[in-house]
Design an enzyme around this catalytic site. Structure first.
Site, short mmCIF file in Angstrom:
data_model
loop_
_atom_site.label_atom_id
_atom_site.label_comp_id
_atom_site.label_asym_id
_atom_site.label_seq_id
_atom_site.Cartn_x
_atom_site.Cartn_y
_atom_site.Cartn_z
N ASP A 55 -4.51 -13.20 3.75
CA ASP A 55 -5.28 -12.50 4.78
C ASP A 55 -4.51 -12.50 6.10
OD1 ASP A 55 -8.46 -13.34 6.46
OD2 ASP A 55 -7.04 -11.66 6.68
N TYR B 62 -14.42 3.68 10.89
CA TYR B 62 -12.97 3.58 10.64
C TYR B 62 -12.20 3.96 11.91
CZ TYR B 62 -8.35 5.19 9.45
OH TYR B 62 -7.00 5.42 9.47
N ASP C 143 0.03 -9.06 2.08
CA ASP C 143 -0.95 -8.10 1.58
C ASP C 143 -2.01 -8.88 0.78
OD1 ASP C 143 -0.49 -4.68 0.72
OD2 ASP C 143 -2.26 -5.86 0.15
N LYS D 80 -9.90 1.64 14.69
CA LYS D 80 -8.52 1.93 15.12
C LYS D 80 -8.44 2.01 16.65
CE LYS D 80 -6.34 2.31 11.18
NZ LYS D 80 -5.26 1.36 10.80
N LEU E 82 -3.92 -7.46 -1.40
CA LEU E 82 -4.03 -6.71 -2.67
C LEU E 82 -5.46 -6.20 -2.90
CD1 LEU E 82 -1.76 -8.93 -4.98
CD2 LEU E 82 -1.11 -6.91 -3.63
N SER E 83 -6.25 -6.06 -1.82
CA SER E 83 -7.62 -5.55 -2.00
C SER E 83 -7.60 -4.05 -2.28
CB SER E 83 -8.44 -5.81 -0.72
OG SER E 83 -7.84 -5.13 0.39
N THR F 206 -7.61 10.25 13.68
CA THR F 206 -9.08 10.27 13.63
C THR F 206 -9.70 9.90 14.97
OG1 THR F 206 -8.96 9.61 11.33
CG2 THR F 206 -11.07 9.30 12.39
N ARG G 162 -17.78 19.16 4.12
CA ARG G 162 -17.99 17.71 4.02
C ARG G 162 -18.40 17.18 5.40
NH1 ARG G 162 -12.90 14.10 2.16
NH2 ARG G 162 -12.08 15.03 4.09
N SER H 26 -4.48 6.20 13.97
CA SER H 26 -4.85 7.42 13.24
C SER H 26 -5.32 8.51 14.18
CB SER H 26 -5.98 7.11 12.24
OG SER H 26 -6.47 8.31 11.67
N GLY I 120 0.82 -1.22 0.00
CA GLY I 120 0.00 0.00 0.00
C GLY I 120 0.84 1.25 0.00
N ILE J 104 1.37 3.74 2.40
CA ILE J 104 2.28 3.90 3.55
C ILE J 104 3.22 2.70 3.61
CG2 ILE J 104 2.45 4.27 6.04
CD1 ILE J 104 0.77 6.43 4.61
C1 WQD Z 1 -8.06 17.21 4.23
C2 WQD Z 1 -8.72 18.57 4.03
C3 WQD Z 1 -11.06 18.43 3.56
C4 WQD Z 1 -10.69 16.48 -0.34
C5 WQD Z 1 -8.59 11.63 6.42
C6 WQD Z 1 -8.91 10.58 7.43
C7 WQD Z 1 -7.69 10.30 8.27
C8 WQD Z 1 -6.54 9.93 7.38
C9 WQD Z 1 -6.27 11.03 6.36
C10 WQD Z 1 -6.43 7.56 7.30
C11 WQD Z 1 -10.07 18.67 4.70
C12 WQD Z 1 -10.31 19.00 2.38
C13 WQD Z 1 -10.39 17.06 0.88
C14 WQD Z 1 -11.25 17.28 -1.38
C15 WQD Z 1 -11.20 19.18 0.09
N1 WQD Z 1 -6.78 8.71 6.73
N2 WQD Z 1 -10.64 18.38 1.09
N3 WQD Z 1 -11.48 18.61 -1.12
O1 WQD Z 1 -10.24 14.21 6.20
O2 WQD Z 1 -8.19 15.30 7.27
O3 WQD Z 1 -8.28 12.83 7.07
O4 WQD Z 1 -7.48 11.23 5.63
O5 WQD Z 1 -5.81 7.36 8.31
O6 WQD Z 1 -7.98 9.26 9.15
O7 WQD Z 1 -9.91 11.11 8.29
O8 WQD Z 1 -7.99 14.21 5.04
O9 WQD Z 1 -7.29 14.70 2.74
O10 WQD Z 1 -9.67 13.90 3.15
O11 WQD Z 1 -9.01 16.19 3.85
O12 WQD Z 1 -11.43 20.38 0.30
O13 WQD Z 1 -11.55 16.81 -2.52
O14 WQD Z 1 -8.94 18.76 2.64
O15 WQD Z 1 -12.28 19.11 3.76
O16 WQD Z 1 -10.24 20.01 5.18
P1 WQD Z 1 -8.78 14.23 6.44
P2 WQD Z 1 -8.50 14.69 3.61
#
Ligand code: WQD
Length: 335
Positions: free
Chosen positions: A58, A148, A31, A152, A33-34, A126, A291, A124, A10, A12
């Site tokens: 898996d 998600y 992996d 985590k 490969l999904s 998140t 969003r 994450s 992947g 990372i």
């Molecule tokens: C970043 C900023 C959007 C797309 C997510 C997951 C996180 C991690 C990283 C896995 C925000 C803006 C985005 C677009 C935009 N993933 N944006 N137009 O949401 O911070 O984090 O990805 O671990 O867990 O939550 O990242 O890149 O989606 O968004 O304006 O087409 O860019 O609103 O402000 P995010 P992102």
């Protein structure tokens, strides 16, 4: 050291593989490969000068993983395999719990059965939810709002319990902020299937002409220019953080968690401007509605990782943009 790297094909994972191999480790990729491509193994080999071993399968298949542990005297696991789209997890929570949690459970059972006692886990930021204070440190309250992030957090908590029951086990959970960019060779990078969810791959595809316009999700946030602010970290800095975590486990047991970020936030508009400067391309965009689920501003307190892991991100926004653009150009010549 012989290291099992799950999800090593992947985005990372491939960068972690390169960093581990450059440090002299033997890497064994598992992996399914999904959400990745088999030919990444060859790209990793081209960069590292030798090939990692690769097993398609898996990570939750206990017998399959135990066999690899035994066959290669695996000493440590870096666990990156997992689904990672916030939006998709809201739509398909069971798919996320099955893959992320049950997959991890099988892997941890195999580790226990074969006495593998070092684990670095891909977590994450998140899990923090909407920041209640900034910068976000590891003690920040956890408030997950999607399957998600919950998967985590559950895996982190499973690891707390497992490490409490197994004093010989060392665990590091790395809480990623926003990884972007690519290896300087342009041979590996972020190559999402379908429409990118994340900002940087979408920006790159608009700059290359693959997509017409970028939608900026929200221009009315309480931030300097009204757009979202994130802690973007170069994927190579993030990958080096995994090597630092592995080195930390050579002399530390127990459960630990560290933020991996730069400690600085940039807005969506700042990212667009930086990318246009580095690529020489215009990125047409339109302001759109916020969003669902997005937070206004998030960036990391990275003092714990700097102190304990002796690790610090060094690459700047320009490096992130130029490397992502280089990778996209190489893809375009390939496709
Ligand atoms: C970043 C900023 C959007 C797309 C997510 C997951 C996180 C991690 C990283 C896995 C925000 C803006 C985005 C677009 C935009 N993933 N944006 N137009 O949401 O911070 O984090 O990805 O671990 O867990 O939550 O990242 O890149 O989606 O968004 O304006 O087409 O860019 O609103 O402000 P995010 P992102």
């Amino acid at each position: 050291m012989n290291i099992l790297l799950t999800g090593g094909c992947g985005y990372i994972g491939s960068h972690v593989a390169v960093v581990l191999m450059s440090a002299g480790h033997q890497v064994f990729i598992v992996d399914d490969l999904s959400n990745s491509r088999r030919d990444v193994v060859g790209n990793i080999a081209e960069i590292a000068g030798r090939s990692p071993a690769f097993y398609e399968g898996d990570v939750g298949d206990v017998a399959f993983v135990r066999d690899i542990f035994r066959r290669h005297q695996i000493e440590a696991v870096i666990h990156l395999a997992g689904f990672k789209s916030v939006g998709e997890s809201v739509q398909w929570p069971l798919k996320y719990y099955q893959n992320n949690i049950c997959g991890s459970l099988g892997l941890f059972q195999a580790m226990e059965a074969e006495s593998v006692s070092k684990l670095v886990f891909s977590s994450s930021a998140t899990i923090y939810g909407d920041p209640q204070y900034l910068p976000v440190d590891e003690a920040h309250p956890q408030h997950v709002t999607n399957a998600y992030g919950r998967s985590k957090l559950h895996i982190e908590d499973m690891l707390r319990d497992i490490s409490a029951s197994r004093p010989s086990l060392g665990v590091v959970c790395l809480r990623y902020f926003n990884p972007v960019g690519a290896h300087d060779s342009g041979l590996i990078g972020e190559y999402p299937r379908g429409i990118p969810n994340n900002l940087m791959p979408y920006v790159v595809q608009v700059a290359s002409g693959k997509r017409e316009v970028l939608s900026v999700f929200g221009g009315d946030y309480p931030t300097p220019d009204g757009t979202g602010v994130r802690d973007f970290i170069h994927v190579m800095d993030l990958a080096e953080g995994h090597l630092a975590a592995l080195n930390f486990l050579s002399s530390n047991k127990g459960w630990h968690a560290f933020n991996l970020g730069t400690g600085r936030g940039f807005s969506v508009l700042e990212m667009i401007r930086a990318f246009e400067k580095e690529s020489g391309r215009t990125v047409p965009f339109r302001m759109a509605a916020r969003r669902e689920g997005d937070v206004a501003c998030s960036y990391a307190d990275v003092q714990s990782a700097e102190r304990a892991l002796k690790w610090k991100a060094t690459r700047v926004l320009e490096d992130m943009c130029s490397s992502a653009w280089l990778f996209q150009n190489r893809l375009s010549t390939k496709d």
